[in-house]
Structures are given as C-alpha cells and as structure tokens.
Scaffold this motif. Sequence first.
Motif, short mmCIF file in Angstrom:
data_model
loop_
_atom_site.label_atom_id
_atom_site.label_comp_id
_atom_site.label_asym_id
_atom_site.label_seq_id
_atom_site.Cartn_x
_atom_site.Cartn_y
_atom_site.Cartn_z
N LEU A 16 -40.05 -18.72 101.09
CA LEU A 16 -41.18 -18.13 101.82
C LEU A 16 -41.78 -16.94 101.08
O LEU A 16 -43.00 -16.74 101.09
CB LEU A 16 -40.73 -17.69 103.21
CG LEU A 16 -40.46 -18.81 104.22
CD1 LEU A 16 -39.95 -18.21 105.52
CD2 LEU A 16 -41.69 -19.64 104.46
N ALA A 17 -40.95 -16.14 100.44
CA ALA A 17 -41.45 -14.94 99.78
C ALA A 17 -42.15 -15.23 98.46
O ALA A 17 -43.14 -14.57 98.13
CB ALA A 17 -40.30 -13.96 99.55
N PHE A 18 -41.67 -16.21 97.71
CA PHE A 18 -42.18 -16.39 96.35
C PHE A 18 -42.95 -17.70 96.11
O PHE A 18 -43.73 -17.77 95.17
CB PHE A 18 -41.03 -16.32 95.34
CG PHE A 18 -40.25 -15.04 95.44
CD1 PHE A 18 -40.87 -13.81 95.28
CD2 PHE A 18 -38.90 -15.07 95.71
CE1 PHE A 18 -40.15 -12.64 95.36
CE2 PHE A 18 -38.17 -13.90 95.80
CZ PHE A 18 -38.80 -12.68 95.63
N ALA A 19 -42.76 -18.72 96.92
CA ALA A 19 -43.33 -20.02 96.61
C ALA A 19 -44.43 -20.47 97.56
O ALA A 19 -45.24 -21.31 97.20
CB ALA A 19 -42.24 -21.08 96.56
N GLY A 26 -51.78 -12.99 111.73
CA GLY A 26 -50.73 -12.28 112.44
C GLY A 26 -49.34 -12.46 111.89
O GLY A 26 -48.41 -11.82 112.35
N VAL A 27 -49.14 -13.34 110.90
CA VAL A 27 -47.81 -13.57 110.33
C VAL A 27 -47.90 -13.45 108.81
O VAL A 27 -48.68 -14.15 108.16
CB VAL A 27 -47.28 -14.98 110.70
CG1 VAL A 27 -45.94 -15.23 110.04
CG2 VAL A 27 -47.18 -15.14 112.20
N ASP A 28 -47.12 -12.56 108.26
CA ASP A 28 -47.06 -12.41 106.81
C ASP A 28 -45.79 -13.11 106.34
O ASP A 28 -44.67 -12.64 106.57
CB ASP A 28 -47.04 -10.93 106.43
CG ASP A 28 -47.11 -10.72 104.94
OD1 ASP A 28 -47.41 -11.69 104.21
OD2 ASP A 28 -46.88 -9.58 104.50
N LEU A 29 -45.95 -14.26 105.68
CA LEU A 29 -44.79 -15.05 105.27
C LEU A 29 -43.97 -14.36 104.20
O LEU A 29 -42.77 -14.58 104.11
CB LEU A 29 -45.25 -16.43 104.79
CG LEU A 29 -45.77 -17.37 105.88
CD1 LEU A 29 -46.17 -18.71 105.27
CD2 LEU A 29 -44.72 -17.58 106.95
N LYS A 30 -44.58 -13.52 103.39
CA LYS A 30 -43.80 -12.78 102.39
C LYS A 30 -42.83 -11.81 103.08
O LYS A 30 -41.67 -11.69 102.68
CB LYS A 30 -44.72 -12.03 101.45
CG LYS A 30 -45.51 -12.95 100.55
CD LYS A 30 -46.14 -12.18 99.43
CE LYS A 30 -47.01 -13.05 98.57
NZ LYS A 30 -46.39 -14.21 97.98
#
Length: 80
Positions: A16-19, A26-30
């Motif tokens: 989720l953070a890198f790919a 409203g949602v920051d996947l990083k």
Amino acid sequence: MRLGTSIFLLAVGAILAFAVHVSFSGVDLKTVGVILMVVGVLGIVLEFALFRPRTQRTTSVTSTDPTRNATTRRTETRDL
C-alpha cells in the motif's frame, strides 16, 4: 498476533505504501500502508521478545518396587 500475521501486515503495508498509486477521497493509502508496516514490525518484535517459547527442562525418574513388582515413573517439567 503471531509471526505469520505480522509478516502479512508488513507485506500489505509495504504494498500500500510503495506500490499502489490510487487515490480515494478521505483515505491516504500511503499513511495506511505505513501504519500497517509499523504494526507488523511491532508484532514481529513482540513475538521474538515476549512470546517466544521458553526453555523447558524435563526430568524423569523411574523406580521399581521389587516386593510388588511395580514400576513407577515420575516426570517433572520446569520452565527455565
């Protein structure tokens, strides 16, 4: 949380953070990925530091009573 769950959370968080490059309102996947990675690392550290199996010592004593022709076995297990 066991070791497998911690590794799974670490892997999903890294994905989720890198790919993943998708944005939701409203949602920051990083941020979610970093949180999952931190929880995964914390689970791994706790697994090895606190929940690891302790060393056990087992002592067995076998004795025979010749008058009754009976064998008695006593086993004692202690955590070290």
